[in-house]
Write a protein that holds these residues in place. Structure first.
Motif, PDB file in Angstrom:
ATOM      1  N   PHE A 146       0.812  -1.213   0.000  1.00 32.51           N
ATOM      2  CA  PHE A 146       0.000   0.000   0.000  1.00 32.51           C
ATOM      3  C   PHE A 146       0.850   1.270   0.000  1.00 32.51           C
ATOM      4  O   PHE A 146       0.402   2.298  -0.486  1.00 32.51           O
ATOM      5  N   LEU A 152      -5.413   4.355  -4.818  1.00 30.53           N
ATOM      6  CA  LEU A 152      -6.553   3.554  -4.361  1.00 30.53           C
ATOM      7  C   LEU A 152      -7.847   4.351  -4.227  1.00 30.53           C
ATOM      8  O   LEU A 152      -8.928   3.773  -4.261  1.00 30.53           O
ATOM      9  N   VAL A 166     -11.310  -2.710  -7.285  1.00 35.75           N
ATOM     10  CA  VAL A 166     -10.256  -3.665  -6.954  1.00 35.75           C
ATOM     11  C   VAL A 166     -10.787  -5.092  -7.044  1.00 35.75           C
ATOM     12  O   VAL A 166     -11.900  -5.378  -6.611  1.00 35.75           O
ATOM     13  N   ASP A 205      -9.667  -8.847  -5.744  1.00 38.37           N
ATOM     14  CA  ASP A 205      -8.807  -9.609  -4.842  1.00 38.37           C
ATOM     15  C   ASP A 205      -9.006 -11.087  -5.159  1.00 38.37           C
ATOM     16  O   ASP A 205      -9.943 -11.717  -4.679  1.00 38.37           O
ATOM     17  N   ALA A 262      -7.704  -2.215   1.161  1.00 36.37           N
ATOM     18  CA  ALA A 262      -7.978  -1.293   0.059  1.00 36.37           C
ATOM     19  C   ALA A 262      -9.242  -0.474   0.340  1.00 36.37           C
ATOM     20  O   ALA A 262      -9.269   0.740   0.112  1.00 36.37           O
ATOM     21  N   ALA A 299     -10.756   2.659  -1.560  1.00 36.78           N
ATOM     22  CA  ALA A 299     -11.254   1.991  -2.769  1.00 36.78           C
ATOM     23  C   ALA A 299     -12.781   2.078  -2.790  1.00 36.78           C
ATOM     24  O   ALA A 299     -13.436   1.971  -1.754  1.00 36.78           O
ATOM     25  N   VAL A 331     -14.607  -3.449  -4.027  1.00 34.40           N
ATOM     26  CA  VAL A 331     -13.692  -4.587  -4.028  1.00 34.40           C
ATOM     27  C   VAL A 331     -14.502  -5.852  -4.257  1.00 34.40           C
ATOM     28  O   VAL A 331     -15.527  -6.068  -3.609  1.00 34.40           O
TER      29      VAL A 331
END
Length: 193
Positions: A33, A40, A45, A47, A59, A64, A67
């Motif tokens: 990070f 961000l 995002v 994952d 995040a 973010a 995610v």
């Protein structure tokens, strides 16, 4: 294990017991990070091989917008869901998908893409890191400039895959490495000309 930065800094995360899941260590997440920095804010995002969800949750804590967590291990999925619930994360900000990461990628292209950041952290004793990168290129879920970070064993080489190039120096932590790639040659909708 805890969140190390952002608005949820210091909050503890649940992890399943046993060896099936290898959470990303705090020092690896700090470096990750620190390298990504303010990119961000507002990011979408992905994952992949999410495990406990620590990277994706970090995040979210750092700004973010969305995610998507992909994991197939049932104990890890329960941990991700429990962690998100404990933090009060909205369904608009997070989506948890159960299934094999390599097969789920095709479904994501129509539903969630394109992503700004993709984090790939498969089990070390497999060839999944390289296979996931190849599947990611074929899925059409990246845009020009998507950052792809692969956490892998330092003993595992990654294949060169058309559409991605290394753009930062790799970081190493004992047997763990972070490789940073950037998507190139993609259109804004995630397709390749």
């Amino acid at each position: 294990m805890r969140i190390i930065g952002g608005h949820d800094r210091g909050r503890r995360l649940r992890a399943p017991r046993g060896l099936a899941t290898r959470p990303t260590a705090d020092r690896v997440r700090v470096t990750l990070f620190d390298v990504l920095g303010p990119a961000l804010a507002g990011a979408r995002v992905l994952d992949l091989f999410a495990g406990t969800g620590a990277v994706g949750i970090e995040a979210l804590s750092r700004g973010a917008a969305r995610v998507v967590f992909v994991e197939k291990d049932q104990a890890a999925l329960r941990a991700v869901r429990a962690n998100l619930a404990a933090l009060g994360t909205s369904r608009a900000a997070a989506r948890v998908m159960a299934g094999d990461a390599l097969h789920v990628l095709a479904d994501l292209s129509a539903q969630e893409a394109p992503f700004d950041l993709v984090f790939i952290d498969p089990p070390y004793a497999t060839t999944l890191a390289g296979r996931a990168l190849v599947a990611l290129a074929a899925a059409g879920i990246c845009r020009e400039g998507t950052e792809v970070v692969i956490q892998h064993s330092t003993r595992t080489g990654l294949p060169a895959v058309a559409g991605f190039r290394e753009h930062r120096r790799p970081r190493r932590f004992g047997d763990t490495a972070l490789t940073f790639l950037r998507a190139e040659g993609y259109t804004p909708d995630g397709s390749r000309p």
